[in-house]
Design an enzyme around this catalytic site. Structure first.
Site, PDB file in Angstrom:
ATOM      1  N   ARG A 138       2.138  -2.379  44.188  1.00 50.31           N
ATOM      2  CA  ARG A 138       2.677  -1.027  44.668  1.00 50.31           C
ATOM      3  C   ARG A 138       1.584   0.007  45.111  1.00 50.31           C
ATOM      4  NH1 ARG A 138       7.146  -2.714  41.267  1.00 50.31           N
ATOM      5  NH2 ARG A 138       8.733  -3.822  42.651  1.00 50.31           N
ATOM      6  N   SER A 197       5.129  -5.798  33.386  1.00 55.50           N
ATOM      7  CA  SER A 197       6.645  -6.432  33.810  1.00 55.50           C
ATOM      8  C   SER A 197       6.802  -7.690  33.267  1.00 55.50           C
ATOM      9  CB  SER A 197       6.236  -6.797  35.393  1.00 55.50           C
ATOM     10  OG  SER A 197       5.742  -5.664  36.177  1.00 55.50           O
ATOM     11  N   GLY A 198       8.054  -8.262  33.183  1.00 48.54           N
ATOM     12  CA  GLY A 198       8.298  -9.353  32.621  1.00 48.54           C
ATOM     13  C   GLY A 198       9.678  -9.349  31.760  1.00 48.54           C
ATOM     14  N   GLY A 199      10.571  -8.134  32.297  1.00 47.71           N
ATOM     15  CA  GLY A 199      11.802  -7.912  31.323  1.00 47.71           C
ATOM     16  C   GLY A 199      12.908  -9.093  31.322  1.00 47.71           C
ATOM     17  N   TRP A 259       7.998  -1.575  34.194  1.00 43.50           N
ATOM     18  CA  TRP A 259       7.248  -2.285  35.183  1.00 43.50           C
ATOM     19  C   TRP A 259       6.981  -1.493  36.452  1.00 43.50           C
ATOM     20  CZ3 TRP A 259      10.400  -2.354  39.434  1.00 43.50           C
ATOM     21  CH2 TRP A 259      11.814  -2.133  39.288  1.00 43.50           C
ATOM     22  N   ASN A 277      15.471  -3.152  31.189  1.00 38.95           N
ATOM     23  CA  ASN A 277      16.468  -3.705  30.588  1.00 38.95           C
ATOM     24  C   ASN A 277      15.978  -4.437  29.231  1.00 38.95           C
ATOM     25  OD1 ASN A 277      15.306  -5.997  32.400  1.00 38.95           O
ATOM     26  ND2 ASN A 277      16.653  -7.348  30.794  1.00 38.95           N
ATOM     27  N   ASP A 319      21.881  -5.214  33.400  1.00 40.47           N
ATOM     28  CA  ASP A 319      20.531  -5.050  33.898  1.00 40.47           C
ATOM     29  C   ASP A 319      20.070  -3.801  34.792  1.00 40.47           C
ATOM     30  OD1 ASP A 319      17.891  -5.860  34.375  1.00 40.47           O
ATOM     31  OD2 ASP A 319      18.406  -6.655  36.326  1.00 40.47           O
ATOM     32  N   ARG A 346      19.164   3.455  38.126  1.00 38.86           N
ATOM     33  CA  ARG A 346      19.715   2.385  38.814  1.00 38.86           C
ATOM     34  C   ARG A 346      21.179   2.220  38.636  1.00 38.86           C
ATOM     35  NH1 ARG A 346      15.561  -3.031  37.747  1.00 38.86           N
ATOM     36  NH2 ARG A 346      17.600  -4.014  37.530  1.00 38.86           N
ATOM     37  N   TRP A 490      14.797  -0.234  50.928  1.00 39.70           N
ATOM     38  CA  TRP A 490      13.940  -0.643  49.667  1.00 39.70           C
ATOM     39  C   TRP A 490      12.828  -0.162  49.960  1.00 39.70           C
ATOM     40  CZ3 TRP A 490      16.374  -3.241  46.186  1.00 39.70           C
ATOM     41  CH2 TRP A 490      15.865  -4.058  45.203  1.00 39.70           C
TER      42      TRP A 490
END
Ligand code: CA
Ligand code: CA
Length: 583
Positions: A138, A197-199, A259, A277, A319, A346, A490
């Site tokens: 990003r 990151s990696g939830g 993340w 999450n 989530d 979200r 997006w």
């Protein structure tokens, strides 16, 4: 300018004094004050968010709803390579160079005037990386003589900004356990601050600060209650209270990934990081609020201590994450100016908080359908749940009761950043209208394996649109105007003092809208879907706009019925630069 000039002179004098030959030393990059002033300095874009507060507002006004009709491309630069996928990056612009990241952990430096490449860094990715939601990046962070970015194998890399040579490279975490990194780093007081990151793999969410010069760790703040933070190589304080909102050992695999990175408010000297999450998705396996997942954390940049938290979805079972950025702004209401922060979550609610203490001021829906909660109780700050909309608990090896829930887990708003205009006093939120069938399944934790315990299918809610760019008045929570887009939105949003709002569409367009009315004022098709974040700046008296193009991200991978609708969009990978030609 004066400081830059002095620095150049000093560098030349030093080079001469040392008897160095060859080209003059490059000028220093931005210092901490330059980063703090980024939102108002119109000749550059030094930070992700166009300012640490992440308003994504530029005061520039040469482009307006009338003149924008003359906006044309200056050049386009291809990211090259056989691999393309989602391009979710925001360019950084400084001193004649654009720094932009591409998919698969690539970083480019490009000449602003000509589009000619100065250097390119391709991070060597190992086999077995596990990014959940496409191989995106990003954006980068610029500070002094270095440019920094995070990679899909969960590393943080610092490169010389002029040569692209690696100065240091540090492991954030073990990619084999499901960790990765895609967010732009944030640089505050000489520290590079990142999330992880990696939830979806039962990792532990973390915010960490490193010395920008050396890459050495300064502090770490885990986001899951019961885990210990560190400061200067020693244990500091525990996050929350052991076993207060997690039973047994579940806090060791609790998720809460940070993340999307963070924002920073210099007025209150506070970092704001959203957390993802709780793990696993199956909420019946982890009773309690599961702090501090699906929350916003206010963190002291000096030592990593948590100042306050606000949890948007306690005991998240859908989530929803809570990673969405908190944007600092002045809320002018009833004759008062409140230091506020806004977050389009979200879960479908637009939250306005007092950013000095995390107290909820208001929460209003910004999508048409929310099934999981009736409302947010402003007094308690907690959602009033629709209990029958929580997916049921599995019975033995059988999956539990399936429910239709809205928003879908890809969110009323996902990663794509919103913008705030102090001129119109409106937020511009890239939203999506979709729901999902979701059910729970049995699951046990296994290192490096998906840790969901849930299945799902995403579905559109309406025939004619999924994406909706919405202008929201933070004083009332009301939607002032909206633009409906067939495909899900997006990409990030930019707004300007010229009364414009820019955003991209998967159909390939970069579009500009009148910030007050939402009337479409300009569009240009870039040849692939636009899921990056546009920026604007001025040089030589002209206003420029840049955006990356390249369709991808989580929708084609996880979008269920929606993924089928957008399957014919072509991939790509390019940086586009536009300007208004001189009359
Ligand atoms: Ca600037
Ligand atoms: Ca998630």
């Amino acid at each position: 300018m004066k400081r830059l000039f002095r620095t150049c002179l000093l560098a030349s004098a030093m080079a001469a004094g040392l008897g160095l030959s060859g080209p003059a030393l490059a000028a220093d990059g931005p210092n901490n004050d330059d980063l703090l002033n980024d939102a108002t300095s119109t000749g550059d874009v030094l930070t992700y968010g166009m300012g640490h507060q992440a308003q994504r507002f530029s005061p520039l006004d040469k482009l307006n709803p009338d003149t924008v009709k003359g906006l044309v491309p200056v050049w386009s630069f291809s990211f090259g390579g056989e691999k393309q996928r989602g391009q979710e990056s925001q360019p950084i612009i400084h001193d004649g160079t654009i720094y932009v990241t591409g998919s698969y952990s690539r970083l480019y430096a490009v000449d602003v005037k000509t589009g000619q490449k100065k250097w390119q860094y391709d991070h060597r990715l190992p086999e077995g990386i596990m990014p959940c939601c496409d191989v995106v990046n990003r954006g980068a962070a610029l500070y002094k003589d270095k440019i920094y970015f995070a990679t899909l194998d969960a590393r943080l890399v610092a490169l010389n900004k002029d040569t692209g040579k690696v100065v240091w490279s540090k492991k954030i975490e073990d990619y084999k356990a499901g960790y990765s990194a895609t967010a732009a780093p944030l640089i505050v007081d000489g520290k590079v601050i990142t999330g992880n990151s990696g939830g979806e793999f039962g990792i532990i969410g973390m915010v960490e600060a490193r010395d920008a010069e050396t890459g050495e760790l300064v502090w770490q703040r885990p986001t899951i209650e019961g885990n210990m933070g560190t400061l200067n190589g020693k244990e500091s304080t525990m996050t929350g209270v052991m076993n207060a909102s997690w039973s047994g050992d579940l806090y060791k695999t609790g998720g809460g990934a940070t993340w999307l990175g963070g924002t920073y408010d210099p007025e209150t000297k506070t970092l704001f990081f959203g957390t993802g999450n709780p793990a696993p998705w199956n909420s019946h396996l982890r009773p309690g609020d599961n702090l501090y997942t699906s929350s916003t954390l206010a963190i002291d940049p000096a030592n990593g201590d948590i100042k306050w938290h606000y949890q948007t979805t306690p005991h998240d079972g859908w989530d929803f994450d809570g990673v969405n950025e908190l944007v600092s702004f002045d809320l002018k209401k009833d004759g008062q100016t409140i230091k506020a922060g806004a977050k389009a979550d979200r879960n479908g609610f637009f939250y306005v908080l007092d950013r000095t203490n995390g107290k909820l001021l208001s929460a209003s829906p910004f999508v048409t359908k929310i099934t999981w909660a009736k409302e947010i109780d402003v007094k308690t700050g907690r959602p009033v749940y629709n209990d029958d909309n929580r997916p049921g608990t599995p019975v033995g090896a059988e999956k539990g009761k399936s429910v239709f829930a809205a928003p879908a887990f890809l969110g009323a708003k996902n990663w794509m950043p919103m913008a705030y205009s102090p001129a119109t006093e409106l937020f511009y939120v890239p939203a999506n209208e979709w729901g999902m069938d979701i059910w729970n399944e049995p699951i046990t934790y296994k290192k490096g394996a998906a840790y969901l315990g849930a299945g799902f299918t995403i579905k559109p809610l309406y025939d004619d649109y999924i994406g909706a760019l919405r202008a929201i008045d933070p004083k009332t929570g009301k939607i002032v105007w909206e633009y409906k887009n067939p495909a899900p939105l997006w990409g990030g949003v930019l707004t300007t003092g010229g009364n414009l709002v820019f955003t991209g569409t998967p159909e390939g367009y970069l579009k500009a809208f009148d910030a007050k009315t939402g009337k479409e004022a300009w569009k240009f098709n870039t040849g692939s879907g636009v899921v990056g974040s546009p920026v604007t700046w001025e040089q030589d008296g002209e206003q420029y706009v840049a955006v990356v193009s390249g369709w991808g991200g989580a929708v084609p991978l996880w979008g269920g019925d929606v993924a089928k609708l957008v399957k014919d969009i072509n991939q790509g990978g390019s940086l586009w630069v536009f300007k208004l030609p001189k009359a």
